[in-house]
Design an enzyme around this catalytic site. Sequence first.
Site, PDB file in Angstrom:
ATOM      1  N   LEU A   1      20.162  27.587  11.184  1.00 19.14           N
ATOM      2  CA  LEU A   1      19.019  28.792  11.216  1.00 19.14           C
ATOM      3  C   LEU A   1      20.160  29.992  11.009  1.00 19.14           C
ATOM      4  O   LEU A   1      20.813  30.198  12.109  1.00 19.14           O
ATOM      5  CB  LEU A   1      17.691  29.876  11.772  1.00 19.14           C
ATOM      6  CG  LEU A   1      16.452  28.867  11.575  1.00 19.14           C
ATOM      7  CD1 LEU A   1      15.513  28.972  12.635  1.00 19.14           C
ATOM      8  CD2 LEU A   1      15.661  29.029  10.228  1.00 19.14           C
ATOM      9  N   ASP A   2      19.726  31.294  10.014  1.00 21.54           N
ATOM     10  CA  ASP A   2      21.031  31.717   9.660  1.00 21.54           C
ATOM     11  C   ASP A   2      20.821  32.735  11.171  1.00 21.54           C
ATOM     12  O   ASP A   2      19.842  32.745  12.079  1.00 21.54           O
ATOM     13  CB  ASP A   2      20.566  33.255   8.699  1.00 21.54           C
ATOM     14  CG  ASP A   2      20.712  32.693   7.811  1.00 21.54           C
ATOM     15  OD1 ASP A   2      21.559  31.826   7.366  1.00 21.54           O
ATOM     16  OD2 ASP A   2      19.925  32.888   7.009  1.00 21.54           O
ATOM     17  N   ARG A   3      21.565  33.866  11.571  1.00 19.35           N
ATOM     18  CA  ARG A   3      22.377  34.600  13.042  1.00 19.35           C
ATOM     19  C   ARG A   3      20.584  35.007  13.045  1.00 19.35           C
ATOM     20  O   ARG A   3      19.845  34.706  14.501  1.00 19.35           O
ATOM     21  CB  ARG A   3      23.045  35.351  13.274  1.00 19.35           C
ATOM     22  CG  ARG A   3      23.498  35.865  14.624  1.00 19.35           C
ATOM     23  CD  ARG A   3      24.417  36.469  14.314  1.00 19.35           C
ATOM     24  NE  ARG A   3      24.973  36.696  15.975  1.00 19.35           N
ATOM     25  CZ  ARG A   3      25.926  37.316  16.088  1.00 19.35           C
ATOM     26  NH1 ARG A   3      26.315  37.830  15.620  1.00 19.35           N
ATOM     27  NH2 ARG A   3      26.178  38.006  16.947  1.00 19.35           N
TER      28      ARG A   3
ATOM     29  N   THR B   1      17.734  35.054  12.033  1.00 22.22           N
ATOM     30  CA  THR B   1      16.273  34.451  11.345  1.00 22.22           C
ATOM     31  C   THR B   1      16.128  33.911  12.893  1.00 22.22           C
ATOM     32  O   THR B   1      16.131  33.299  12.859  1.00 22.22           O
ATOM     33  CB  THR B   1      16.633  33.798  10.715  1.00 22.22           C
ATOM     34  OG1 THR B   1      17.547  34.031   9.280  1.00 22.22           O
ATOM     35  CG2 THR B   1      15.656  32.599  10.200  1.00 22.22           C
TER      36      THR B   1
ATOM     37  N   ARG C   1      16.394  34.711   0.790  1.00 14.92           N
ATOM     38  CA  ARG C   1      17.264  35.512   0.787  1.00 14.92           C
ATOM     39  C   ARG C   1      17.267  36.105  -0.347  1.00 14.92           C
ATOM     40  O   ARG C   1      17.159  37.121  -0.988  1.00 14.92           O
ATOM     41  CB  ARG C   1      18.319  36.038   2.247  1.00 14.92           C
ATOM     42  CG  ARG C   1      17.897  35.661   3.643  1.00 14.92           C
ATOM     43  CD  ARG C   1      19.098  35.845   3.887  1.00 14.92           C
ATOM     44  NE  ARG C   1      19.459  36.440   4.183  1.00 14.92           N
ATOM     45  CZ  ARG C   1      21.274  36.615   5.229  1.00 14.92           C
ATOM     46  NH1 ARG C   1      21.322  35.056   5.568  1.00 14.92           N
ATOM     47  NH2 ARG C   1      21.623  37.335   4.942  1.00 14.92           N
TER      48      ARG C   1
END
Length: 230
Positions: free
Chosen positions: A53-55, A57, A154
């Site tokens: 997961l992105d930072r 998110t 995104r």
Amino acid sequence: MLEILYQDQDLVAINKPHGLLVHRTKIARDASEFSIQLLRDQIGQTVYPVHRLDRKTSGVLLFALSPDINSAMQAQFMEGLVKKQYLCIVRGFTADETTIDYALTLDDGKVQDAVTHFKTISKSEINLPQGKFETSRYSLIDVSPETGRMHQIRKHMAHLRHPIIGDRPHGCNKQNKLFLEKFNMNTMMLHARQLQFIHPVTKLDLTINASMKSEFLRMIDSLKLDYSQY
């Protein structure tokens, strides 16, 4: 302490907070804490992240507790057998329901097919002037990516000109600045709400849900969006 959503002898899942990296990376040298390290120390076992997961998110982040389980789960992700559901807040009024079939280009020029489905949960128009507009419009959407490309949701929402609030670099800088000034908010409004997959050992269907974090809930309330069904 990390919020543990599920744990057995093979797997453990957490509700990752906004701003926490999954693991150490050269592009975020400012970080001193990571999901892998914190969870390992919390449960006293080596953990293996089976996805990312992105930072910025939040939401369901799944770890394996052995290399074999890690390989089995990564295979499920690669084969598209894992169903993922996200919630996000975007600029503008989105369609009630749609599918985005739009290929994405990587930094090295490689083109990958990418498909994302979403449906709109709630829309709002609030008294928040920006530029020539007297009001601002926002939507809360339920997103299900069919493929698993980097930054897929995104990029797809930016492609539709409905960028996710707080997204950088794919979002709208003017909108992000507005949220920082008006709401003191610079977190990306993207939350991994649910994972569904087949347990690699028991072979049973498993669904893991993660509740929204406080910052996400604060923005839903501030923007007068309705999330009562969630």
